[in-house]
Design a protein around this motif. Sequence first.
Motif, PDB file in Angstrom:
ATOM      1  N   LEU A 114      27.867  47.618  38.769  1.00  0.00           N
ATOM      2  CA  LEU A 114      28.798  47.259  39.589  1.00  0.00           C
ATOM      3  C   LEU A 114      29.027  45.791  40.083  1.00  0.00           C
ATOM      4  O   LEU A 114      30.171  45.308  40.102  1.00  0.00           O
ATOM      5  CB  LEU A 114      28.835  48.200  40.888  1.00  0.00           C
ATOM      6  CG  LEU A 114      29.429  49.671  40.723  1.00  0.00           C
ATOM      7  CD1 LEU A 114      29.302  50.407  41.786  1.00  0.00           C
ATOM      8  CD2 LEU A 114      30.770  49.341  40.420  1.00  0.00           C
ATOM      9  N   VAL A 115      27.965  45.421  40.617  1.00  0.00           N
ATOM     10  CA  VAL A 115      27.972  44.237  41.152  1.00  0.00           C
ATOM     11  C   VAL A 115      28.348  43.000  40.092  1.00  0.00           C
ATOM     12  O   VAL A 115      29.328  42.220  40.220  1.00  0.00           O
ATOM     13  CB  VAL A 115      26.852  43.628  41.845  1.00  0.00           C
ATOM     14  CG1 VAL A 115      26.710  42.142  42.344  1.00  0.00           C
ATOM     15  CG2 VAL A 115      26.445  44.647  43.385  1.00  0.00           C
ATOM     16  N   GLU A 116      27.514  43.296  39.067  1.00  0.00           N
ATOM     17  CA  GLU A 116      27.801  42.285  37.791  1.00  0.00           C
ATOM     18  C   GLU A 116      29.266  42.345  37.264  1.00  0.00           C
ATOM     19  O   GLU A 116      29.898  41.590  37.024  1.00  0.00           O
ATOM     20  CB  GLU A 116      26.774  42.757  36.731  1.00  0.00           C
ATOM     21  CG  GLU A 116      26.695  41.514  35.697  1.00  0.00           C
ATOM     22  CD  GLU A 116      25.893  41.837  34.739  1.00  0.00           C
ATOM     23  OE1 GLU A 116      24.846  42.775  34.626  1.00  0.00           O
ATOM     24  OE2 GLU A 116      25.554  40.862  33.937  1.00  0.00           O
ATOM     25  N   SER A 117      29.704  43.725  37.149  1.00  0.00           N
ATOM     26  CA  SER A 117      30.848  43.786  36.363  1.00  0.00           C
ATOM     27  C   SER A 117      32.316  43.483  37.394  1.00  0.00           C
ATOM     28  O   SER A 117      33.115  42.864  36.965  1.00  0.00           O
ATOM     29  CB  SER A 117      31.360  45.252  35.764  1.00  0.00           C
ATOM     30  OG  SER A 117      31.052  46.133  36.873  1.00  0.00           O
ATOM     31  N   ARG A 118      32.031  43.718  38.734  1.00  0.00           N
ATOM     32  CA  ARG A 118      33.213  43.474  39.393  1.00  0.00           C
ATOM     33  C   ARG A 118      33.051  42.025  40.397  1.00  0.00           C
ATOM     34  O   ARG A 118      34.153  41.666  40.932  1.00  0.00           O
ATOM     35  CB  ARG A 118      33.418  44.713  40.484  1.00  0.00           C
ATOM     36  CG  ARG A 118      33.354  45.868  39.902  1.00  0.00           C
ATOM     37  CD  ARG A 118      34.252  46.867  40.458  1.00  0.00           C
ATOM     38  NE  ARG A 118      34.716  47.662  39.242  1.00  0.00           N
ATOM     39  CZ  ARG A 118      35.858  47.732  38.893  1.00  0.00           C
ATOM     40  NH1 ARG A 118      36.995  47.262  39.589  1.00  0.00           N
ATOM     41  NH2 ARG A 118      36.340  48.587  37.995  1.00  0.00           N
ATOM     42  N   TYR A 119      31.978  41.726  40.895  1.00  0.00           N
ATOM     43  CA  TYR A 119      31.770  40.557  41.936  1.00  0.00           C
ATOM     44  C   TYR A 119      31.132  39.535  41.191  1.00  0.00           C
ATOM     45  O   TYR A 119      30.827  38.665  42.062  1.00  0.00           O
ATOM     46  CB  TYR A 119      31.051  41.085  43.005  1.00  0.00           C
ATOM     47  CG  TYR A 119      32.002  42.443  43.626  1.00  0.00           C
ATOM     48  CD1 TYR A 119      33.307  42.058  44.122  1.00  0.00           C
ATOM     49  CD2 TYR A 119      31.367  43.416  43.326  1.00  0.00           C
ATOM     50  CE1 TYR A 119      33.943  42.965  44.627  1.00  0.00           C
ATOM     51  CE2 TYR A 119      32.380  44.572  43.734  1.00  0.00           C
ATOM     52  CZ  TYR A 119      33.581  44.277  44.443  1.00  0.00           C
ATOM     53  OH  TYR A 119      34.291  45.574  44.896  1.00  0.00           O
ATOM     54  N   TYR A 120      30.945  39.239  39.873  1.00  0.00           N
ATOM     55  CA  TYR A 120      30.406  38.122  39.275  1.00  0.00           C
ATOM     56  C   TYR A 120      30.934  36.910  39.715  1.00  0.00           C
ATOM     57  O   TYR A 120      30.422  35.818  40.258  1.00  0.00           O
ATOM     58  CB  TYR A 120      30.360  38.390  37.734  1.00  0.00           C
ATOM     59  CG  TYR A 120      29.484  37.291  37.355  1.00  0.00           C
ATOM     60  CD1 TYR A 120      28.138  37.582  36.577  1.00  0.00           C
ATOM     61  CD2 TYR A 120      30.257  36.039  36.798  1.00  0.00           C
ATOM     62  CE1 TYR A 120      27.467  36.358  36.012  1.00  0.00           C
ATOM     63  CE2 TYR A 120      29.406  34.851  36.325  1.00  0.00           C
ATOM     64  CZ  TYR A 120      28.068  35.305  35.967  1.00  0.00           C
ATOM     65  OH  TYR A 120      27.367  34.266  35.205  1.00  0.00           O
ATOM     66  N   ALA A 121      32.441  36.790  39.593  1.00  0.00           N
ATOM     67  CA  ALA A 121      33.179  35.676  39.586  1.00  0.00           C
ATOM     68  C   ALA A 121      33.055  35.177  41.086  1.00  0.00           C
ATOM     69  O   ALA A 121      33.054  33.997  41.395  1.00  0.00           O
ATOM     70  CB  ALA A 121      34.609  35.887  39.231  1.00  0.00           C
ATOM     71  N   LEU A 122      33.260  36.439  42.066  1.00  0.00           N
ATOM     72  CA  LEU A 122      33.188  36.216  43.479  1.00  0.00           C
ATOM     73  C   LEU A 122      32.050  35.487  43.964  1.00  0.00           C
ATOM     74  O   LEU A 122      31.924  34.443  44.553  1.00  0.00           O
ATOM     75  CB  LEU A 122      33.611  37.323  44.111  1.00  0.00           C
ATOM     76  CG  LEU A 122      34.113  37.120  45.474  1.00  0.00           C
ATOM     77  CD1 LEU A 122      35.231  36.703  45.795  1.00  0.00           C
ATOM     78  CD2 LEU A 122      34.432  38.871  46.135  1.00  0.00           C
ATOM     79  N   LEU A 123      30.665  35.963  43.318  1.00  0.00           N
ATOM     80  CA  LEU A 123      29.487  35.702  43.942  1.00  0.00           C
ATOM     81  C   LEU A 123      29.240  34.100  43.419  1.00  0.00           C
ATOM     82  O   LEU A 123      28.887  33.287  44.218  1.00  0.00           O
ATOM     83  CB  LEU A 123      28.488  36.426  43.396  1.00  0.00           C
ATOM     84  CG  LEU A 123      28.379  37.918  44.073  1.00  0.00           C
ATOM     85  CD1 LEU A 123      27.396  38.841  43.341  1.00  0.00           C
ATOM     86  CD2 LEU A 123      27.747  37.533  45.592  1.00  0.00           C
ATOM     87  N   LYS A 124      29.617  34.138  41.982  1.00  0.00           N
ATOM     88  CA  LYS A 124      29.339  32.703  41.351  1.00  0.00           C
ATOM     89  C   LYS A 124      30.295  31.504  42.224  1.00  0.00           C
ATOM     90  O   LYS A 124      29.634  30.559  42.304  1.00  0.00           O
ATOM     91  CB  LYS A 124      29.734  32.785  40.005  1.00  0.00           C
ATOM     92  CG  LYS A 124      29.667  31.473  39.170  1.00  0.00           C
ATOM     93  CD  LYS A 124      29.949  31.543  37.801  1.00  0.00           C
ATOM     94  CE  LYS A 124      30.584  30.159  37.219  1.00  0.00           C
ATOM     95  NZ  LYS A 124      29.625  28.950  37.251  1.00  0.00           N
TER      96      LYS A 124
END
Length: 448
Positions: free
Chosen positions: A52-62
Motif C-alpha cells: 500500500l505504502v509503495e503503490s500509493r505514497y511513494y511520490a509523497l514520501l520521496k
Amino acid sequence: MEKENLWLQVLEELKVSVSQPIFQTLLLKTTLVNLEKEVATIACPNPYIQSLVESRYYALLKNTLDKKTGQNNSLIFIIRNMAKEKSKVNTGPLFSWQEEKTAPKTFDEQSGLNPRYTFDTFVVGNSNNFAHAAAQAIVQAPGSAYNPFFVWGGVGVGKTHLVQAIGWALKEKNKDFKLLYISSETFTNDLVSALQQKKISVFKNKYRSVDALLVDDIQFIAGKEYSQEEFFHTFNALYVSGRQIILTSDRKPEEIPKIEERLTSRFMGGLTVDIQAPDYEMRVAILKARCRQLNATLGEKVIEALAENTASNVRELEGILAQVLASAKASGVEPNLDFVNQFFGIKNKKQVQDLAPRSVIAAVASHFKIKTGELLGPCRRKELVVPRQITMYLLRKELELSLVKVGELIGGRDHTTIIHGVDKIGKRFSLDSQLRHEIMLIKEALQS
Ligand code: ADP
Ligand code: MG
C-alpha cells in the motif's frame, strides 16, 4: 541528522497531507532503516502495508524526503517488523491490520528477494500464462531453457512478482544457488560507488559470480553510458558461463530509448514475453486470492463489483481492495455490496433496472452527442458503432432484457449482432479504462 529524526520529520510533514487513518495505520508504521547514496530503505511491518505504502505514497514520501535531504532519493521498501524499536511511538489503536496468514519467509538479505513474491501467491490467467509457463521452465533448467528471459509489461502487472517467484523457486531447489535480485538503479548506484571507492574488482566479482542475475526495470539503464558498458560485460560474462539472466522492463527491448544496440540485441537473444493487464476473470481470481491471504471474507457479488469497477492493473486492484476493507473497518460496517457500491459512488442497481429502455438509449445518444435515430439506424460508421454496442451492452447487462428484445429496440437487429456487440464491449470493459469511464458516466446520467 539521525535517521530516526529525519524520518520523524518527514512523517510530521505528511501528517497534514493524508487522512488520519492513513497516517496512523500506514505511514506511521514505516521506519527509515538506511539512507545511503540516495537510496532510502524503508521498513514496513508487513507485506500488506508495504504494498500500500509503495503503490500509493511513494511520490509523497520521496518528495518530502528529497526536500529534507536536498537529494534525489530512490526508495526501497522492505518488510521488517520494527515494532519493538518503535514501541515508544504511540500509533494509537484506531484499527489494527490483519497480518498476512502466509508469510513463511522473511526478506532475503543475500538475494534481495521479497517473501511476498512467490509462485504460491501468483495467480495465473490469460494475461500472464505464457510468461508463467516460461518462468516454470527456467526454474527447471536455469541458464539453458531461456537465456536471457526478458519480461515486459505496464506498471503493476506482476513483472517483479514473477521474476522474484523464479528466484525463490531456484533457491528452494538448490539452497547453494547464488542469486542476486536488483533493480537496474541499484546496479548503477553500485557501480558509481565502486568507482568512487576504487573497488571495481569487488563490484565485478559480486555481479559475475552469481548463478542467476535478476535485474528489474532495466529500462532505467537508458542514457547511462557507463552503466550500459559495464552491464554489457556483466551480461556477457554470465551468459558465456551458462548463468541465468532475467530482466524486466516497461517496454520491449527494441523500444527502450537511449540504449545501445548491442545491449538491445543481447536482450532479444533469449525469450521475450509480455504480461498484460488482467482481464475480468483474472481480477476476480486475484481478489479472491488476496482475500484469502488477508483473511478477509467478501461475498461473491462484492468481489465481482470490485473487479468490474477497478482499473486493470493488479497493484491498483490490491490497493482498492485494501481501501475498501480499511474503510469498512473504520466505519464499523460489513464490506457488503451496498458498501462497495457506495464506495464507488454507484447507486443501487435496482434503480437502473426500473429505467425504461428508452432512457438508456437517450442517455447513450446524449453522451455521445448523436441523434437517437443515428444510434439505432443502419449506418455503420465507427462513431456510431461503439455507442450502439454500448447501448446493447447496457440494455442487456443493466436492464437484463432478452437478446431478441434488445435487437428489436435497436432498430430491429438480429440477436447474433447483439451477442457480438455485448461481447465486444464486455471484453473491452475489462481492459479499457476510458471505455469504463464512459459507461460509468452514462450510468450516472441515468441515475440523476
Ligand atoms: P510490476 O513489477 O509489473 O510493476 P508487481 O510485480 O510489483 O508489478 O505487482 C504489483 C502488485 O500486484 C504486487 O503486490 C503483486 O504481488 C501483485 N500481483 C501482480 N500480478 C499478480 C498475480 N498474477 N497474482 C497475484 N498478485 C499479483
Ligand atoms: Mg516492478
